[in-house]
Write a protein that holds these residues in place. Sequence first.
Motif, PDB file in Angstrom:
ATOM      1  N   LEU B 128       0.824  -1.215   0.000  1.00  0.00           N
ATOM      2  CA  LEU B 128       0.000   0.000   0.000  1.00  0.00           C
ATOM      3  C   LEU B 128       0.853   1.258   0.000  1.00  0.00           C
ATOM      4  N   GLU B 129       2.055   1.139   0.547  1.00  0.00           N
ATOM      5  CA  GLU B 129       2.979   2.276   0.571  1.00  0.00           C
ATOM      6  C   GLU B 129       3.792   2.374  -0.726  1.00  0.00           C
ATOM      7  N   ASP B 130       3.436   1.530  -1.692  1.00  0.00           N
ATOM      8  CA  ASP B 130       4.116   1.528  -3.007  1.00  0.00           C
ATOM      9  C   ASP B 130       5.616   1.244  -2.906  1.00  0.00           C
ATOM     10  N   LYS B 131       5.996   0.397  -1.971  1.00  0.00           N
ATOM     11  CA  LYS B 131       7.422   0.013  -1.883  1.00  0.00           C
ATOM     12  C   LYS B 131       7.693  -1.037  -2.963  1.00  0.00           C
ATOM     13  N   ASP B 132       8.881  -0.965  -3.570  1.00  0.00           N
ATOM     14  CA  ASP B 132       9.191  -1.986  -4.578  1.00  0.00           C
ATOM     15  C   ASP B 132       9.592  -3.297  -3.886  1.00  0.00           C
ATOM     16  N   TYR B 133       9.564  -4.375  -4.640  1.00  0.00           N
ATOM     17  CA  TYR B 133       9.763  -5.700  -4.051  1.00  0.00           C
ATOM     18  C   TYR B 133      11.146  -5.904  -3.460  1.00  0.00           C
ATOM     19  N   SER B 134      12.144  -5.199  -3.996  1.00  0.00           N
ATOM     20  CA  SER B 134      13.484  -5.353  -3.398  1.00  0.00           C
ATOM     21  C   SER B 134      13.491  -4.775  -1.984  1.00  0.00           C
ATOM     22  N   GLU B 135      12.781  -3.667  -1.790  1.00  0.00           N
ATOM     23  CA  GLU B 135      12.712  -3.067  -0.459  1.00  0.00           C
ATOM     24  C   GLU B 135      11.870  -3.938   0.480  1.00  0.00           C
ATOM     25  N   ILE B 136      10.775  -4.489  -0.045  1.00  0.00           N
ATOM     26  CA  ILE B 136       9.926  -5.375   0.757  1.00  0.00           C
ATOM     27  C   ILE B 136      10.732  -6.577   1.226  1.00  0.00           C
ATOM     28  N   ALA B 137      11.478  -7.147   0.268  1.00  0.00           N
ATOM     29  CA  ALA B 137      12.288  -8.326   0.589  1.00  0.00           C
ATOM     30  C   ALA B 137      13.345  -7.997   1.636  1.00  0.00           C
ATOM     31  N   GLU B 138      14.009  -6.857   1.472  1.00  0.00           N
ATOM     32  CA  GLU B 138      15.066  -6.466   2.407  1.00  0.00           C
ATOM     33  C   GLU B 138      14.505  -6.230   3.805  1.00  0.00           C
ATOM     34  N   THR B 139      13.355  -5.586   3.871  1.00  0.00           N
ATOM     35  CA  THR B 139      12.743  -5.299   5.177  1.00  0.00           C
ATOM     36  C   THR B 139      12.380  -6.590   5.909  1.00  0.00           C
ATOM     37  N   LEU B 140      11.836  -7.539   5.151  1.00  0.00           N
ATOM     38  CA  LEU B 140      11.415  -8.786   5.796  1.00  0.00           C
ATOM     39  C   LEU B 140      12.584  -9.735   6.024  1.00  0.00           C
ATOM     40  N   GLY B 141      13.614  -9.642   5.192  1.00  0.00           N
ATOM     41  CA  GLY B 141      14.747 -10.566   5.303  1.00  0.00           C
ATOM     42  C   GLY B 141      14.520 -11.830   4.496  1.00  0.00           C
ATOM     43  N   ILE B 142      13.796 -11.661   3.377  1.00  0.00           N
ATOM     44  CA  ILE B 142      13.557 -12.803   2.480  1.00  0.00           C
ATOM     45  C   ILE B 142      14.007 -12.415   1.069  1.00  0.00           C
ATOM     46  N   SER B 143      13.933 -13.377   0.145  1.00  0.00           N
ATOM     47  CA  SER B 143      14.355 -13.056  -1.225  1.00  0.00           C
ATOM     48  C   SER B 143      13.232 -12.326  -1.960  1.00  0.00           C
TER      49      SER B 143
END
Lengths: 207, 164
Positions: B128-143
């Motif tokens: 919803l915050e329009d974060k790209d998937y690389s940022e989502i992955a980095e935040t969660l600690g997954i690929s």
Amino acid sequence: MMEDLDLLKKDWKRSENTFRQLSEFELYKMIHKKSSSIVKWILVISILEFIILRGLDFLILFDDEYQNKMNVVHLYNFEIILTVINYIVLILFISFFYKNFKTINASSSVKRLMKDILKTRRIVKYYVWYNLFLVAVSSTVAVFSEVKNNSILNAFYSKHETTLYLISFGIIVILFLVFWVFYKLLYGILLRKLNENYFELKKIDVA
Amino acid sequence: MKETIEQSFVQLLRENQNILHKICRLYTSDMDSHKDLFQEMTIQLWKAYPKFRGESKFSTWAYRVALNTAITLYRKSTKTIQTSDYEKHSFFIKQEDYNPEEEEQLKAMYKAIHQLNDIEKALIFMYLEDKDYSEIAETLGISEVNARVKMNRIKGKLKKILNP
């Protein structure tokens, strides 16, 4: 579905206007309030565990009656050596605990934070098991020394050796079980959500 | 010196508080829980602030700490959350902005999101915050690949909840 999500995104952006904005003064007050963090609880309980486990040991060692009994069976010096070893082990465990505790960082990734907390917690668990093992060994030794040195019990022992072994073993197993249940409850409650979420993340990242 | 750091922190926090509010909205269902979680987030942010070196934007760093607080650090009270509380928590939907149908759709969406687990809520938040998937992955600690796969699964899950 995409329609719904688009509508949601629109509302999501608009929603910023609907939250009551807190003033700097209100925020100032908040940042100095007491934390309700799980990490704080883990630290407190871990310190208590270290103190209680070593504390009990300390009390027993300096009990006069215990000293006399141990002298009779020539075990008192052995106990002293064992105690010194235990304190060295304690210092090692505390160092590992502290080192891992320092890695816990709220700015880490979600997975990393969970991992660091669980790793820190595991160190205390190993220390507890180490102590339980020692308790099992030393109480077995103590029981049999007591039996051998007590004429009445010794007579009983010679006639019912197997029974006595079974009873001692049974008591030790029961003590372990009681401790294990208590431990599982305590940490089960404290870490349940963390374990569930960590499991969920690991499921996602099985590649 | 300490006072200046505190002042600059509180100022940044005030400017970025909506990020925290939005996360609280996803992870709580009533005002009291929202306030409690918000407070814990501010404490965690303040504690972590000395280590914040400005390698990322304050807002990015803040939402990561806030998510970690909501998911892992915050120890809730054992209050059971009733769905009826959620209904009362609709202060964020202004009636005049939407027609009745849209409003119902929105309420249903938020209700559905509340049924997701903590990790899924984090993904939805970042989506919803329009974060790209690389940022989502980095935040969660997954690929990144797994972040995309999971996001698709969540969309499927939401669809199922909304159209049983």
